[in-house]
Design a protein around this motif. Sequence first.
Motif, PDB file in Angstrom:
ATOM      1  N   LEU A 224       0.832  -1.205   0.000  1.00  0.00           N
ATOM      2  CA  LEU A 224       0.000   0.000   0.000  1.00  0.00           C
ATOM      3  C   LEU A 224       0.868   1.256   0.000  1.00  0.00           C
ATOM      4  O   LEU A 224       0.584   2.229  -0.715  1.00  0.00           O
ATOM      5  CB  LEU A 224      -0.928  -0.003   1.213  1.00  0.00           C
ATOM      6  N   GLY A 225       1.929   1.258   0.816  1.00  0.00           N
ATOM      7  CA  GLY A 225       2.817   2.412   0.859  1.00  0.00           C
ATOM      8  C   GLY A 225       3.528   2.643  -0.456  1.00  0.00           C
ATOM      9  O   GLY A 225       3.771   3.783  -0.864  1.00  0.00           O
ATOM     10  N   PHE A 226       3.864   1.569  -1.140  1.00  0.00           N
ATOM     11  CA  PHE A 226       4.548   1.683  -2.428  1.00  0.00           C
ATOM     12  C   PHE A 226       3.610   2.191  -3.521  1.00  0.00           C
ATOM     13  O   PHE A 226       4.032   2.909  -4.424  1.00  0.00           O
ATOM     14  CB  PHE A 226       5.119   0.314  -2.817  1.00  0.00           C
ATOM     15  N   ALA A 227       2.333   1.834  -3.438  1.00  0.00           N
ATOM     16  CA  ALA A 227       1.383   2.159  -4.509  1.00  0.00           C
ATOM     17  C   ALA A 227       0.652   3.476  -4.297  1.00  0.00           C
ATOM     18  O   ALA A 227       0.045   3.996  -5.235  1.00  0.00           O
ATOM     19  CB  ALA A 227       0.355   1.033  -4.643  1.00  0.00           C
ATOM     20  N   THR A 228       0.695   4.039  -3.095  1.00  0.00           N
ATOM     21  CA  THR A 228      -0.066   5.259  -2.811  1.00  0.00           C
ATOM     22  C   THR A 228       0.687   6.491  -3.302  1.00  0.00           C
ATOM     23  O   THR A 228       1.853   6.681  -2.957  1.00  0.00           O
ATOM     24  CB  THR A 228      -0.314   5.381  -1.295  1.00  0.00           C
ATOM     25  N   PRO A 229       0.052   7.346  -4.104  1.00  0.00           N
ATOM     26  CA  PRO A 229       0.708   8.590  -4.539  1.00  0.00           C
ATOM     27  C   PRO A 229       0.993   9.503  -3.360  1.00  0.00           C
ATOM     28  O   PRO A 229       0.167   9.632  -2.441  1.00  0.00           O
ATOM     29  CB  PRO A 229      -0.313   9.219  -5.500  1.00  0.00           C
ATOM     30  N   LEU A 230       2.140  10.151  -3.373  1.00  0.00           N
ATOM     31  CA  LEU A 230       2.551  10.974  -2.244  1.00  0.00           C
ATOM     32  C   LEU A 230       1.621  12.166  -2.049  1.00  0.00           C
ATOM     33  O   LEU A 230       1.263  12.504  -0.907  1.00  0.00           O
ATOM     34  CB  LEU A 230       3.990  11.447  -2.441  1.00  0.00           C
ATOM     35  N   PHE A 231       1.233  12.826  -3.151  1.00  0.00           N
ATOM     36  CA  PHE A 231       0.399  14.017  -2.998  1.00  0.00           C
ATOM     37  C   PHE A 231      -0.976  13.657  -2.440  1.00  0.00           C
ATOM     38  O   PHE A 231      -1.541  14.401  -1.628  1.00  0.00           O
ATOM     39  CB  PHE A 231       0.273  14.748  -4.341  1.00  0.00           C
TER      40      PHE A 231
END
Length: 341
Positions: free
Chosen positions: A158-165
């Motif tokens: 989930l952390g890898f796939a979630t966009p930062l903005f």
Amino acid sequence: MADVPLRSGEPAPARARRSLPWPVRRLLQALPLVVVIAVLNFFWLRLAPGDLADVMAGEAGAATPEYLAALRHQFGTDQPLALQFLAYLKRMAHLDLGWSFRYNESVLHLILDRLPATALLMGGALAIALVFGCLAGTVSAVSRQRWVDVVISVLATLGFATPLFWLGLMLMVLFSAHLHWLPAGGITTPGVVATGWAHVGDVAAHMVLPVFCLAAYYLAIYARLMRAAVLEVGGLDFVRTARAKGVSRVATIRRHVVPNALLPIVTMTALQFGTLFSGSVAIETVFSWPGLGQLALDAVASRDLNLLLGILFFSSVLVLLVNLAMDLTYGWFDPRIEVER
């Protein structure tokens, strides 16, 4: 005393280079790359349409040809491109990053003024990602195919796939707009003049959301990479030998597995430092963080090429220095690696 025999066939410049310390030789090898980066930045930015004169004339409401010509003459952009390039190289040779006509201030002063904020953001995010990422990856590998491993793997994905903005906006909505636990943006509270520990606490409170948001992506990467490295090192012969000699499982992991599994993390950290800097641009924009990323976006919007060139050159040199520092740490993590002398 007899002369020391020289290697046959080795030219004198090569012997002189080998007499220098290895870090100095690496710095000398990086100088041509720095020159290439400076040249490419100069010509690539010249391909973009518009300049600072267009922006300032538009803001002043006086975009007449005479006013535009006067501005370009003041900025020196009316000269032929070859003369501008020679002037740029001359400034670079004197370590002069130029003058920002937008801010009416030295580019180097602007960069050094914004650098502490970016260093706080990137340093905090990198420290959290490394510590908790390596810890999570080690725990996941030790608890392979158990519920702990599944939970960590799902969270890492989930952390890898979630966009930062998007993550930054959601964190801001939850912890600032609804719960009112943390400030929504900035580096200090506007209108509040704090000193000492009160100032430190104010900055720390403003750091929580942007640092966690930037660290989430890299924490997931380091967790997955550390898990794979621990599983690989855990199956090597020297680990089985240590266990056969009676070394406890915890001691084997702490003394033998983890130090050898950290080497890919060091390599990945060096390679991703530039990506970390580019990621901080999005975070600084979302949280109004007054760092180099926000300054670079302002330079792009205003077509301040001198400022943008200075930021690109400074960040490129910084990435090269970080990679050199990581090369020097290889021997500390793995004594089997010998640095060429």
